[in-house]
Design a protein around this motif. Structure first.
Motif, PDB file in Angstrom:
ATOM      1  N   GLY A   1      -3.715  32.129 -22.307  1.00 34.85           N
ATOM      2  CA  GLY A   1      -2.996  30.854 -22.206  1.00 34.85           C
ATOM      3  C   GLY A   1      -1.519  31.056 -22.484  1.00 34.85           C
TER       4      GLY A   1
ATOM      5  N   GLY B   1       6.607  30.264 -26.010  1.00 32.07           N
ATOM      6  CA  GLY B   1       7.642  30.670 -26.957  1.00 32.07           C
ATOM      7  C   GLY B   1       7.081  30.533 -28.363  1.00 32.07           C
TER       8      GLY B   1
ATOM      9  N   SER C   1      -4.495  29.224 -30.083  1.00 32.54           N
ATOM     10  CA  SER C   1      -4.325  29.438 -28.638  1.00 32.54           C
ATOM     11  C   SER C   1      -4.620  30.898 -28.292  1.00 32.54           C
ATOM     12  CB  SER C   1      -2.914  29.038 -28.192  1.00 32.54           C
ATOM     13  OG  SER C   1      -1.935  29.840 -28.820  1.00 32.54           O
TER      14      SER C   1
ATOM     15  N   ALA D   1      -0.028  32.620 -19.439  1.00 35.06           N
ATOM     16  CA  ALA D   1       0.044  31.685 -18.303  1.00 35.06           C
ATOM     17  C   ALA D   1       1.092  30.599 -18.507  1.00 35.06           C
ATOM     18  CB  ALA D   1      -1.330  31.068 -18.053  1.00 35.06           C
ATOM     19  N   THR D   2       1.471  30.326 -19.771  1.00 36.37           N
ATOM     20  CA  THR D   2       2.513  29.314 -20.011  1.00 36.37           C
ATOM     21  C   THR D   2       3.841  29.960 -20.422  1.00 36.37           C
ATOM     22  OG1 THR D   2       1.803  29.106 -22.313  1.00 36.37           O
ATOM     23  CG2 THR D   2       0.871  27.530 -20.750  1.00 36.37           C
TER      24      THR D   2
ATOM     25  N   LEU E   1       3.641  19.460 -35.656  1.00 38.60           N
ATOM     26  CA  LEU E   1       3.062  18.682 -34.561  1.00 38.60           C
ATOM     27  C   LEU E   1       1.765  17.973 -34.976  1.00 38.60           C
ATOM     28  CD1 LEU E   1       3.267  17.724 -31.724  1.00 38.60           C
ATOM     29  CD2 LEU E   1       2.352  19.900 -30.941  1.00 38.60           C
ATOM     30  N   PRO E   2       0.795  18.709 -35.568  1.00 38.26           N
ATOM     31  CA  PRO E   2      -0.404  18.005 -36.040  1.00 38.26           C
ATOM     32  C   PRO E   2      -0.061  16.871 -37.009  1.00 38.26           C
ATOM     33  CG  PRO E   2      -0.753  20.386 -36.136  1.00 38.26           C
ATOM     34  CD  PRO E   2       0.674  20.167 -35.741  1.00 38.26           C
TER      35      PRO E   2
ATOM     36  N   SER F   1       1.077  27.303 -32.339  1.00 43.01           N
ATOM     37  CA  SER F   1      -0.375  27.244 -32.127  1.00 43.01           C
ATOM     38  C   SER F   1      -1.018  28.629 -32.203  1.00 43.01           C
ATOM     39  CB  SER F   1      -0.653  26.646 -30.746  1.00 43.01           C
ATOM     40  OG  SER F   1       0.029  27.408 -29.744  1.00 43.01           O
TER      41      SER F   1
ATOM     42  N   SER G   1      -4.158  22.382 -18.462  1.00 40.12           N
ATOM     43  CA  SER G   1      -5.547  22.857 -18.471  1.00 40.12           C
ATOM     44  C   SER G   1      -6.548  21.712 -18.351  1.00 40.12           C
ATOM     45  CB  SER G   1      -5.817  23.728 -19.704  1.00 40.12           C
ATOM     46  OG  SER G   1      -5.196  23.217 -20.847  1.00 40.12           O
TER      47      SER G   1
ATOM     48  N   GLY H   1      -7.994  28.679 -21.427  1.00 42.29           N
ATOM     49  CA  GLY H   1      -8.056  29.509 -22.628  1.00 42.29           C
ATOM     50  C   GLY H   1      -8.652  28.669 -23.740  1.00 42.29           C
TER      51      GLY H   1
ATOM     52  N   ASN I   1      -6.117  25.978  -9.940  1.00 40.26           N
ATOM     53  CA  ASN I   1      -5.429  24.933 -10.708  1.00 40.26           C
ATOM     54  C   ASN I   1      -4.563  24.043  -9.812  1.00 40.26           C
ATOM     55  OD1 ASN I   1      -5.182  23.618 -13.095  1.00 40.26           O
ATOM     56  ND2 ASN I   1      -3.817  25.089 -14.076  1.00 40.26           N
TER      57      ASN I   1
ATOM     58  N   GLY J   1      -7.317  25.476 -24.384  1.00 38.81           N
ATOM     59  CA  GLY J   1      -7.052  24.057 -24.097  1.00 38.81           C
ATOM     60  C   GLY J   1      -6.032  23.423 -25.027  1.00 38.81           C
TER      61      GLY J   1
ATOM     62  N   PRO K   1       3.711  31.302 -31.005  1.00 41.21           N
ATOM     63  CA  PRO K   1       3.781  29.846 -30.883  1.00 41.21           C
ATOM     64  C   PRO K   1       3.211  29.195 -32.144  1.00 41.21           C
ATOM     65  CG  PRO K   1       2.090  30.775 -29.418  1.00 41.21           C
ATOM     66  CD  PRO K   1       2.884  31.916 -29.963  1.00 41.21           C
TER      67      PRO K   1
HETATM   68  C1  FAD Z   1      -0.138  22.341 -32.657  1.00 42.94           C
HETATM   69  C2  FAD Z   1       0.414  22.973 -31.408  1.00 42.94           C
HETATM   70  C3  FAD Z   1       1.552  23.735 -31.485  1.00 42.94           C
HETATM   71  C4  FAD Z   1       2.068  24.348 -30.337  1.00 42.94           C
HETATM   72  N1  FAD Z   1       3.182  25.116 -30.461  1.00 42.94           N
HETATM   73  C5  FAD Z   1       3.660  25.768 -29.385  1.00 42.94           C
HETATM   74  C6  FAD Z   1       4.815  26.611 -29.495  1.00 42.94           C
HETATM   75  O1  FAD Z   1       5.385  26.791 -30.572  1.00 42.94           O
HETATM   76  N2  FAD Z   1       5.255  27.226 -28.376  1.00 42.94           N
HETATM   77  C7  FAD Z   1       4.625  27.078 -27.170  1.00 42.94           C
HETATM   78  O2  FAD Z   1       5.066  27.679 -26.198  1.00 42.94           O
HETATM   79  N3  FAD Z   1       3.548  26.278 -27.036  1.00 42.94           N
HETATM   80  C8  FAD Z   1       3.045  25.631 -28.098  1.00 42.94           C
HETATM   81  N4  FAD Z   1       1.944  24.823 -27.986  1.00 42.94           N
HETATM   82  C9  FAD Z   1       1.324  24.645 -26.650  1.00 42.94           C
HETATM   83  C10 FAD Z   1       0.142  25.602 -26.356  1.00 42.94           C
HETATM   84  O3  FAD Z   1      -0.460  26.063 -27.542  1.00 42.94           O
HETATM   85  C11 FAD Z   1       0.618  26.785 -25.508  1.00 42.94           C
HETATM   86  O4  FAD Z   1       1.000  26.316 -24.238  1.00 42.94           O
HETATM   87  C12 FAD Z   1      -0.437  27.880 -25.338  1.00 42.94           C
HETATM   88  O5  FAD Z   1       0.169  28.966 -24.676  1.00 42.94           O
HETATM   89  C13 FAD Z   1      -1.666  27.457 -24.545  1.00 42.94           C
HETATM   90  O6  FAD Z   1      -2.675  28.437 -24.763  1.00 42.94           O
HETATM   91  P1  FAD Z   1      -4.218  28.085 -24.519  1.00 42.94           P
HETATM   92  O7  FAD Z   1      -5.010  29.312 -24.760  1.00 42.94           O
HETATM   93  O8  FAD Z   1      -4.613  26.903 -25.301  1.00 42.94           O
HETATM   94  O9  FAD Z   1      -4.194  27.762 -22.966  1.00 42.94           O
HETATM   95  P2  FAD Z   1      -4.798  26.529 -22.177  1.00 42.94           P
HETATM   96  O10 FAD Z   1      -4.297  25.239 -22.695  1.00 42.94           O
HETATM   97  O11 FAD Z   1      -6.275  26.672 -22.073  1.00 42.94           O
HETATM   98  O12 FAD Z   1      -4.165  26.785 -20.726  1.00 42.94           O
HETATM   99  C14 FAD Z   1      -2.788  26.651 -20.521  1.00 42.94           C
HETATM  100  C15 FAD Z   1      -2.464  27.045 -19.081  1.00 42.94           C
HETATM  101  O13 FAD Z   1      -2.770  28.413 -18.906  1.00 42.94           O
HETATM  102  C16 FAD Z   1      -3.731  28.600 -17.855  1.00 42.94           C
HETATM  103  N5  FAD Z   1      -4.566  29.717 -18.299  1.00 42.94           N
HETATM  104  C17 FAD Z   1      -5.214  29.866 -19.474  1.00 42.94           C
HETATM  105  N6  FAD Z   1      -5.784  31.075 -19.540  1.00 42.94           N
HETATM  106  C18 FAD Z   1      -5.491  31.713 -18.367  1.00 42.94           C
HETATM  107  C19 FAD Z   1      -5.783  32.992 -17.825  1.00 42.94           C
HETATM  108  N7  FAD Z   1      -6.496  33.891 -18.508  1.00 42.94           N
HETATM  109  N8  FAD Z   1      -5.329  33.299 -16.592  1.00 42.94           N
HETATM  110  C20 FAD Z   1      -4.579  32.417 -15.881  1.00 42.94           C
HETATM  111  N9  FAD Z   1      -4.269  31.192 -16.344  1.00 42.94           N
HETATM  112  C21 FAD Z   1      -4.717  30.849 -17.574  1.00 42.94           C
HETATM  113  C22 FAD Z   1      -4.432  27.266 -17.737  1.00 42.94           C
HETATM  114  O14 FAD Z   1      -4.953  27.059 -16.443  1.00 42.94           O
HETATM  115  C23 FAD Z   1      -3.282  26.319 -18.030  1.00 42.94           C
HETATM  116  O15 FAD Z   1      -2.500  26.160 -16.878  1.00 42.94           O
HETATM  117  C24 FAD Z   1       1.425  24.177 -29.091  1.00 42.94           C
HETATM  118  C25 FAD Z   1       0.262  23.396 -29.024  1.00 42.94           C
HETATM  119  C26 FAD Z   1      -0.242  22.806 -30.157  1.00 42.94           C
HETATM  120  C27 FAD Z   1      -1.499  21.996 -30.049  1.00 42.94           C
END
Ligand code: FAD
Length: 454
Positions: free
Chosen positions: A143, A150, A139, A146-147, A324-325, A135, A80, A71, A449, A73, A133
Motif C-alpha cells: 500500500g 510519505g 499499513s 502504491a500510494t 489523526l485518530p 500509519s 482502496s 493492502g 482499480n 485499507g 507514515p
Molecule cells: C492514522 C493514519 C495515518 C496515516 N498517516 C499517513 C502518513 O503519514 N503518510 C502517508 O503517506 N499516508 C498516511 N496515511 C494513509 C495510508 O496509511 C497510506 O496511504 C498507506 O500507504 C496505505 O497503505 P495500505 O496498506 O493501507 O493500502 P490500501 O489502503 O489497502 O491501498 C492503498 C492503495 O494502494 C493500492 N494497493 C495496495 N496494495 C497494493 C499492491 N500490492 N499492489 C498494487 N496496488 C496496491 C490500492 O489499490 C489502493 O489504491 C495514514 C492513514 C491513517 C489511517
C-alpha cells in the motif's frame, strides 16, 4: 445498496482462496476515508503466492472483471474502496520478509508486510526502513508503494519512492515483470519502478519489492518548541535550512490538533502554547545539530526543550502519530493533504486560517514542515451524514490555494476517488491525456482499480 450481479464464476476454477461472505465483503468495501462506493464487492480473493495473483489477473482480465488490489485499507482517499461487481484482491497473506541483506543495505519483501514490522526486522541488523507514515503500524509495504507514502522521517530520507529499488509486478492479463534492480545504482531503461510507485493499483499489482535500508542512527536528539502561532512555527522551521542542518523530522501541529490529541491521549501538549514544532536530528552529530536547531528555534519560540532520551522522543512522536485518530474522535473529518514549496508554508497556513473563517468550518492543521506538506483537516459537525456544502467549498479553496502557491493537490495520500475531479487542473490536458494513454497501455481492458487515481 445496489446489487450488481458480476460474473465471478471463474473464481471457482482459479484454485485461489476467496470469499463471498457478507461480513468479509463489507469489511473490504471502504477505506479510512470513510467514503463508500455504491454496492458491495462481488468477492474477496486471498492470494498466497505471486502465482496466485497471476492466475487471478489472467482470469479477471479474460472475464473483464474489475479488480481492486488491497493492502490494509488505510488509504484516506477512497483508493482502496470496492463497490458492486468488483473483486477485491486482498494481499495481506503475501506477508513474508524474504531477505534482509545487511552488506547490501537492502531488503526483499512481499507486499502484505506491515511497514513497522520491516523496520523492526531491519533494526535487528543495525538498519532501518526509513519511510514511516504515521500509519506505519497498520499499513502495508504494498500500500505504501502504491500510494508513494510519505512519513515523519521523510524530511531527511525522502518518501517511499526514494527507498524502492526494484519491484515484482503482475500486470493485467497475468504476466509477471521485474523492474529496477537489486543494486543501489542503475539507470538501464526507462524507470518503470518509479512509474509503479504511486500508481494506486491502476497499472499493476506489486507482489515483491527490493527496498533500500539505511543505517540505524547512532544517536537521536529531539527539540520540541512552542510558538505563539502556527505561522511563526512554520517560519522557524524554514529558517533551519539557512543554519545548514538537516532535520530527520520536522512536524508542526496547531492548537486545535494539540487539543484533540490531549483529549484523546491524556497528554498536556496544548498547555505549552498554541503551536508545536517537533524537530529531530539523527546520526553521530545529532546532539550538535540539535543545539544548532535549538538556537534557531529559540529566536521566536515561547518554550523550548531538547532531549536525547529515546523514551521522551518516542512519547512526543507517538503523540504526533496519534493526531489523526484523535481528530477522528471529534467527528468524521475530511483529511486534506496539500503540499506547497517549503518557503511558502507560513503563507499557506495563514490562508488556511482565512478559508476556515470564510466558510465557518473548524480546520485542524498539521504539517510535515521539512517538505512543505500540510494536512488541513476539516471537521464537520458530528451530526452531518454527508459532507456539508461549506466543507466541500472549503476543500475546493484548499486545492485552489495549493495550486496557486505552486504546490500540489496531494503530497502523499494520493488522488484515489476524492481528488480525481481536480487532477486535470494540476496536470493540464496534454499530460492528463498522456497519463491516460499509459493506463491503457498497461491495462487495456481497464480492470485494475478502475475509476481511481486518474
Ligand atoms: C492514522 C493514519 C495515518 C496515516 N498517516 C499517513 C502518513 O503519514 N503518510 C502517508 O503517506 N499516508 C498516511 N496515511 C494513509 C495510508 O496509511 C497510506 O496511504 C498507506 O500507504 C496505505 O497503505 P495500505 O496498506 O493501507 O493500502 P490500501 O489502503 O489497502 O491501498 C492503498 C492503495 O494502494 C493500492 N494497493 C495496495 N496494495 C497494493 C499492491 N500490492 N499492489 C498494487 N496496488 C496496491 C490500492 O489499490 C489502493 O489504491 C495514514 C492513514 C491513517 C489511517
Amino acid at each position: 445498496m445496489t446489487s450488481v450481479v458480476a460474473d465471478i464464476g471463474w473464481l471457482a476454477g482459479s484454485g485461489v482462496p476467496w470469499s463471498t461472505e457478507p461480513g468479509v465483503l463489507d469489511s473490504r468495501r471502504t477505506d479510512r476515508s470513510g467514503w463508500a462506493p455504491d454496492g458491495r464487492p462481488a468477492a474477496v480473493v486471498f492470494p498466497r503466492t505471486p502465482a496466485d495473483v497471476q492466475r487471478v489477473l489472467e482470469l479477471a482480465d479474460h472475464a473483464r472483471t474489475p479488480v481492486v488490489p488491497r493492502g490494509a485499507g488505510t488509504a484516506l482517499t477512497g483508493a482502496s474502496t470496492a463497490g458492486a461487481g468488483v473483486v477485491v484482491l486482498d494481499l495481506s497473506r503475501l506477508n513474508r520478509i524474504i531477505a534482509i541483506n545487511p552488506g547490501d543495505g537492502t531488503a526483499v519483501t512481499e507486499p502484505g508486510v506491515i511497514t513497522a514490522d520491516l523496520d523492526r526486522a531491519a533494526g535487528e541488523h543495525g538498519l532501518r526502513y526509513a519511510p514511516d507514515p504515521a500509519s506505519v503500524e497498520i499499513s502495508t509495504i504494498g500500500g505504501n508503494i502504491a500510494t508513494n507514502a510519505g512519513g515523519l522521517r521523510c524530511a531527511k530520507y525522502g518518501v517511499t519512492r526514494d527507498s524502492v529499488l526494484g519491484l515484482d509486478v503482475v500486470l493485467a492479463g497475468g504476466r509477471l515483470i521485474s523492474t529496477g534492480r537489486a543494486t543501489l545504482k542503475g539507470v538501464a531503461g526507462y524507470d518503470l519502478t518509479g512509474l509503479f510507485v504511486g500508481s494506486e493499483g491502476t497499472l499493476g499489482v506489486v507482489v515483491g519489492a527490493t527496498l533500500r535500508l539505511r543505517p540505524l542512527p547512532l544517536l537521536t536528539a529531539t527539540v520540541a518548541a512552542s510558538f505563539a502561532s502556527l505561522a511563526d512555527a512554520a517560519d522557524a522551521a524554514v529558517a533551519l535550512t539557512a543554519a545548514r542542518v538537516q532535520p530527520a523530522v520536522a512536524e508542526l501541529l496547531d492548537a486545535a490538533t494539540l487539543a484533540a490529541i490531549d483529549a484523546a491521549q491524556g497528554t498536556s501538549l496544548r498547555a505549552a502554547g498554541p503551536a508545536l514544532l517537533i524537530v529531530q536530528a539523527d546520526g553521530a552529530g545529532a546532539a550538535e545539530e540539535a543545539s544548532l536547531i535549538a538556537g534557531v528555534l529559540g529566536r521566536t519560540a515561547t518554550t523550548l526543550r531538547t532531549t536525547t532520551s529515546p523514551d521522551e522522543a518516542t512519547v512526543l512522536l507517538a503523540a504526533r502519530r496519534q493526531a489523526l485518530p484523535s481528530i477522528e474522535r471529534l467527528g468524521r473529518p475530511l483529511i486534506e493533504d496539500i503540499a506547497v514549496p517549503r518557503s511558502r508554508l507560513a503563507e499557506a497556513i495563514r490562508e488556511i486560517e482565512t478559508i476556515a473563517r470564510r466558510h465557518g468550518v473548524p480546520i485542524c492543521t498539521m504539517a510535515h514542515a521539512g517538505d512543505g506538506n500540510l494536512h488541513p483537516i476539516i471537521v464537520p459537525d458530528r451530526s452531518a451524514t454527508e459532507i456539508p456544502a461549506p466543507v466541500r467549498d472549503a476543500a475546493a479553496d484548499l486545492f485552489d490555494l495549493a495550486l496557486r502557491l505552486g504546490g500540489t493537490l496531494t503530497g502523499e495520500h494520493g488522488v484515489g476517488t476524492l481528488k480525481r475531479a481536480w487532477l486535470g487542473r494540476e496536470l493540464g490536458p496534454v499530460q492528463h491525456d498522456l497519463q491516460r494513454q499509459l493506463k491503457t497501455l498497461f491495462d487495456p481492458h481497464e480492470i485494475l482499480n478502475p475509476g481511481k487515481a486518474l
